[in-house]
Design a protein around this motif. Structure first.
Motif, mmCIF file in Angstrom:
data_model
loop_
_atom_site.group_PDB
_atom_site.id
_atom_site.type_symbol
_atom_site.label_atom_id
_atom_site.label_comp_id
_atom_site.label_asym_id
_atom_site.label_seq_id
_atom_site.Cartn_x
_atom_site.Cartn_y
_atom_site.Cartn_z
ATOM 1 N N LYS A 47 14.549 -92.173 80.134
ATOM 2 C CA LYS A 47 14.753 -93.427 79.412
ATOM 3 C C LYS A 47 15.659 -94.360 80.202
ATOM 4 O O LYS A 47 15.352 -95.546 80.375
ATOM 5 C CB LYS A 47 15.352 -93.141 78.036
ATOM 6 N N GLU A 48 16.775 -93.846 80.694
ATOM 7 C CA GLU A 48 17.717 -94.679 81.452
ATOM 8 C C GLU A 48 17.076 -95.251 82.710
ATOM 9 O O GLU A 48 17.282 -96.423 83.043
ATOM 10 C CB GLU A 48 18.977 -93.887 81.790
ATOM 11 N N VAL A 49 16.290 -94.439 83.414
ATOM 12 C CA VAL A 49 15.601 -94.919 84.620
ATOM 13 C C VAL A 49 14.620 -96.026 84.258
ATOM 14 O O VAL A 49 14.553 -97.061 84.931
ATOM 15 C CB VAL A 49 14.887 -93.763 85.349
ATOM 16 N N LEU A 50 13.871 -95.836 83.178
ATOM 17 C CA LEU A 50 12.902 -96.854 82.756
ATOM 18 C C LEU A 50 13.588 -98.161 82.387
ATOM 19 O O LEU A 50 13.127 -99.238 82.776
ATOM 20 C CB LEU A 50 12.074 -96.334 81.576
ATOM 21 N N LEU A 51 14.687 -98.084 81.659
ATOM 22 C CA LEU A 51 15.419 -99.294 81.274
ATOM 23 C C LEU A 51 15.966 -100.033 82.489
ATOM 24 O O LEU A 51 15.978 -101.274 82.513
ATOM 25 C CB LEU A 51 16.563 -98.935 80.326
ATOM 26 N N GLU A 52 16.397 -99.289 83.491
ATOM 27 C CA GLU A 52 16.960 -99.906 84.700
ATOM 28 C C GLU A 52 15.900 -100.474 85.635
ATOM 29 O O GLU A 52 16.105 -101.514 86.240
ATOM 30 C CB GLU A 52 17.802 -98.884 85.464
ATOM 31 N N THR A 53 14.759 -99.786 85.751
ATOM 32 C CA THR A 53 13.770 -100.174 86.753
ATOM 33 C C THR A 53 12.711 -101.146 86.257
ATOM 34 O O THR A 53 12.090 -101.833 87.063
ATOM 35 C CB THR A 53 13.072 -98.937 87.349
ATOM 36 N N ASP A 54 12.483 -101.216 84.943
ATOM 37 C CA ASP A 54 11.468 -102.127 84.420
ATOM 38 C C ASP A 54 11.845 -102.611 83.015
ATOM 39 O O ASP A 54 11.179 -102.302 82.031
ATOM 40 C CB ASP A 54 10.098 -101.438 84.398
ATOM 41 N N PRO A 55 12.921 -103.397 82.926
ATOM 42 C CA PRO A 55 13.355 -103.870 81.607
ATOM 43 C C PRO A 55 12.380 -104.851 80.955
ATOM 44 O O PRO A 55 12.474 -105.099 79.752
ATOM 45 C CB PRO A 55 14.703 -104.527 81.893
ATOM 46 N N ALA A 56 11.446 -105.379 81.708
ATOM 47 C CA ALA A 56 10.440 -106.257 81.108
ATOM 48 C C ALA A 56 9.452 -105.458 80.262
ATOM 49 O O ALA A 56 8.869 -105.993 79.321
ATOM 50 C CB ALA A 56 9.696 -107.028 82.191
ATOM 51 N N THR A 57 9.280 -104.173 80.578
ATOM 52 C CA THR A 57 8.359 -103.308 79.838
ATOM 53 C C THR A 57 9.097 -102.370 78.902
ATOM 54 O O THR A 57 8.733 -102.221 77.741
ATOM 55 C CB THR A 57 7.496 -102.479 80.818
ATOM 56 N N ASP A 76 -0.491 -98.439 84.470
ATOM 57 C CA ASP A 76 -0.582 -97.063 84.977
ATOM 58 C C ASP A 76 0.730 -96.315 84.767
ATOM 59 O O ASP A 76 0.725 -95.129 84.406
ATOM 60 C CB ASP A 76 -0.961 -97.045 86.461
ATOM 61 N N ARG A 77 1.845 -96.996 84.987
ATOM 62 C CA ARG A 77 3.151 -96.360 84.770
ATOM 63 C C ARG A 77 3.337 -96.035 83.286
ATOM 64 O O ARG A 77 3.851 -94.970 82.940
ATOM 65 C CB ARG A 77 4.279 -97.262 85.255
ATOM 66 N N VAL A 78 2.913 -96.932 82.413
ATOM 67 C CA VAL A 78 3.025 -96.675 80.982
ATOM 68 C C VAL A 78 2.185 -95.454 80.606
ATOM 69 O O VAL A 78 2.651 -94.566 79.892
ATOM 70 C CB VAL A 78 2.621 -97.920 80.154
ATOM 71 N N GLN A 79 0.968 -95.369 81.115
ATOM 72 C CA GLN A 79 0.132 -94.194 80.840
ATOM 73 C C GLN A 79 0.792 -92.919 81.358
ATOM 74 O O GLN A 79 0.765 -91.886 80.680
ATOM 75 C CB GLN A 79 -1.255 -94.353 81.467
ATOM 76 N N ASP A 80 1.383 -92.985 82.546
ATOM 77 C CA ASP A 80 2.089 -91.819 83.090
ATOM 78 C C ASP A 80 3.245 -91.403 82.180
ATOM 79 O O ASP A 80 3.482 -90.215 81.969
ATOM 80 C CB ASP A 80 2.618 -92.102 84.495
ATOM 81 N N MET A 81 3.968 -92.376 81.647
ATOM 82 C CA MET A 81 5.102 -92.057 80.773
ATOM 83 C C MET A 81 4.633 -91.504 79.426
ATOM 84 O O MET A 81 5.267 -90.609 78.866
ATOM 85 C CB MET A 81 5.991 -93.286 80.563
ATOM 86 N N VAL A 82 3.515 -91.990 78.918
ATOM 87 C CA VAL A 82 2.945 -91.442 77.684
ATOM 88 C C VAL A 82 2.539 -89.986 77.922
ATOM 89 O O VAL A 82 2.817 -89.111 77.094
ATOM 90 C CB VAL A 82 1.760 -92.299 77.187
ATOM 91 N N THR A 83 1.934 -89.711 79.051
ATOM 92 C CA THR A 83 1.544 -88.337 79.395
ATOM 93 C C THR A 83 2.780 -87.450 79.535
ATOM 94 O O THR A 83 2.803 -86.323 79.025
ATOM 95 C CB THR A 83 0.717 -88.325 80.691
ATOM 96 N N ARG A 84 3.811 -87.956 80.184
ATOM 97 C CA ARG A 84 5.052 -87.190 80.326
ATOM 98 C C ARG A 84 5.679 -86.913 78.962
ATOM 99 O O ARG A 84 6.139 -85.811 78.698
ATOM 100 C CB ARG A 84 6.053 -87.938 81.204
ATOM 101 N N ALA A 85 5.677 -87.917 78.092
ATOM 102 C CA ALA A 85 6.234 -87.736 76.750
ATOM 103 C C ALA A 85 5.448 -86.678 75.977
ATOM 104 O O ALA A 85 6.024 -85.858 75.265
ATOM 105 C CB ALA A 85 6.235 -89.065 76.000
#
Length: 114
Positions: free
Chosen positions: A56-66, A89-98
């Motif tokens: 979560k922290e990495v996502l907030l730091e690297t792509d705060p627009a998403t 594609d990154r969102v799909q990857d994160m959904v799969t990871r979740a």
């Protein structure tokens, strides 16, 4: 993924998933343990992704627009995700990871009826 319907359609292609409810709203869960990994958000144009706090922290730091949060989600292993993203594609990857993280957890306890 432009809306909840397209997100849910993608999430349901992942192994061992089922549509359900989470805190009163639509969600996609791991069928074998009942753990939600995506759910409809109350915030306009976003959904909730249940993910570990480090990611979560990495996502907030690297792509705060998403990936973003309101005070409600601070300190919780969940992040808001805007449907309108420049990196689907990154969102799909994160959904799969979740989904993978939720599948690795024990079954959720049933709620007591009052």
């Amino acid at each position: 993924m432009k809306d909840w319907e397209s997100l849910a359609a993608f999430a349901l292609t992942l192994p061992d998933t089922v549509a359900g409810r989470h805190y009163g709203g639509a969600a996609i869960k791991v069928a074998s343990n009942g753990r939600a990994f995506v759910s409809i958000g109350r915030e306009a144009d976003s959904f909730v992704l249940s993910i570990d706090s480090d990611t979560k922290e990495v996502l907030l730091e690297t792509d705060p627009a998403t990936f973003w949060q309101t005070p409600h989600y601070e300190g919780w292993p969940a992040v808001l995700v805007r449907y309108d993203t420049s990196d689907p594609d990154r969102v799909q990857d994160m959904v799969t990871r979740a989904r993978d993280q939720a599948a690795a957890r024990k079954a959720s306890k049933p709620r007591k009826k009052t």
